[in-house]
Design a protein around this motif. Structure first.
Motif, mmCIF file in Angstrom:
data_model
loop_
_atom_site.group_PDB
_atom_site.id
_atom_site.type_symbol
_atom_site.label_atom_id
_atom_site.label_comp_id
_atom_site.label_asym_id
_atom_site.label_seq_id
_atom_site.Cartn_x
_atom_site.Cartn_y
_atom_site.Cartn_z
ATOM 1 N N ASP A 7 0.868 -1.173 0.000
ATOM 2 C CA ASP A 7 0.000 0.000 0.000
ATOM 3 C C ASP A 7 0.908 1.226 0.000
ATOM 4 N N LEU A 8 1.127 1.767 -1.177
ATOM 5 C CA LEU A 8 2.057 2.887 -1.325
ATOM 6 C C LEU A 8 1.526 4.174 -0.708
ATOM 7 N N ASP A 9 0.238 4.207 -0.374
ATOM 8 C CA ASP A 9 -0.307 5.353 0.351
ATOM 9 C C ASP A 9 0.072 5.297 1.821
ATOM 10 N N VAL A 10 0.369 4.091 2.304
ATOM 11 C CA VAL A 10 0.766 3.890 3.699
ATOM 12 C C VAL A 10 2.291 3.877 3.838
ATOM 13 N N CYS A 11 2.969 3.276 2.876
ATOM 14 C CA CYS A 11 4.429 3.149 2.897
ATOM 15 C C CYS A 11 5.089 4.515 3.018
ATOM 16 N N GLN A 12 6.080 4.600 3.923
ATOM 17 C CA GLN A 12 6.837 5.839 4.084
ATOM 18 C C GLN A 12 8.300 5.661 3.686
ATOM 19 N N ASN A 13 8.582 4.599 2.926
ATOM 20 C CA ASN A 13 9.909 4.364 2.353
ATOM 21 C C ASN A 13 11.011 4.262 3.400
ATOM 22 N N HIS A 14 10.704 3.593 4.520
ATOM 23 C CA HIS A 14 11.719 3.384 5.556
ATOM 24 C C HIS A 14 12.824 2.449 5.071
ATOM 25 N N GLY A 15 12.471 1.500 4.194
ATOM 26 C CA GLY A 15 13.462 0.619 3.589
ATOM 27 C C GLY A 15 13.782 -0.640 4.368
ATOM 28 N N GLN A 16 13.060 -0.928 5.434
ATOM 29 C CA GLN A 16 13.327 -2.159 6.180
ATOM 30 C C GLN A 16 13.107 -3.392 5.305
ATOM 31 N N CYS A 17 12.150 -3.314 4.412
ATOM 32 C CA CYS A 17 11.878 -4.435 3.503
ATOM 33 C C CYS A 17 13.055 -4.675 2.565
ATOM 34 N N VAL A 18 13.756 -3.623 2.211
ATOM 35 C CA VAL A 18 14.910 -3.743 1.311
ATOM 36 C C VAL A 18 15.996 -4.594 1.957
ATOM 37 N N PHE A 19 16.197 -4.397 3.255
ATOM 38 C CA PHE A 19 17.199 -5.193 3.967
ATOM 39 C C PHE A 19 16.767 -6.646 4.095
ATOM 40 N N ALA A 20 15.478 -6.880 4.309
ATOM 41 C CA ALA A 20 14.963 -8.238 4.504
ATOM 42 C C ALA A 20 14.870 -9.026 3.200
ATOM 43 N N ALA A 21 14.511 -8.352 2.112
ATOM 44 C CA ALA A 21 14.299 -9.039 0.829
ATOM 45 C C ALA A 21 14.799 -8.174 -0.327
ATOM 46 N N PRO A 22 16.110 -8.029 -0.452
ATOM 47 C CA PRO A 22 16.663 -7.147 -1.494
ATOM 48 C C PRO A 22 16.404 -7.606 -2.923
ATOM 49 N N ASP A 23 16.043 -8.876 -3.105
ATOM 50 C CA ASP A 23 15.723 -9.361 -4.449
ATOM 51 C C ASP A 23 14.314 -8.974 -4.868
ATOM 52 N N VAL A 24 13.536 -8.465 -3.918
ATOM 53 C CA VAL A 24 12.136 -8.129 -4.194
ATOM 54 C C VAL A 24 11.882 -6.633 -4.045
ATOM 55 N N PHE A 25 12.518 -6.016 -3.060
ATOM 56 C CA PHE A 25 12.279 -4.603 -2.764
ATOM 57 C C PHE A 25 13.550 -3.780 -2.954
ATOM 58 N N ARG A 26 13.371 -2.549 -3.432
ATOM 59 C CA ARG A 26 14.501 -1.620 -3.526
ATOM 60 C C ARG A 26 13.949 -0.198 -3.490
#
Length: 63
Positions: A7-26
């Motif tokens: 939900d990009l309206d909720v996401c504030q681009n903290h980037g924690q997902c990037v660390f957990a799953a760099p092949d999926v999120f950036r």
């Protein structure tokens, strides 16, 4: 099939997902989240971890 939605309206681009799953999120050059909506099933554990660590719980995993 593994499906990921953010939900990009909720996401504030903290980037924690990037660390957990760099092949999926950036984060793009502007610092905004970009993700693979249908990643390989073998990435499920990483994607679920990314959803768990999201501070705003903006990530949904289905399939």
């Amino acid at each position: 099939m593994l499906n990921v939605t953010v939900d990009l309206d909720v996401c504030q681009n903290h980037g924690q997902c990037v660390f957990a799953a760099p092949d999926v999120f950036r984060l793009d050059d502007s610092g905004h989240l970009v993700y693979v909506a249908s990643p390989d099933a073998e990435l499920r554990d990483d994607v679920e971890e990314a959803a768990d660590v999201c501070p705003l719980q903006a990530i949904r995993v289905e399939g």
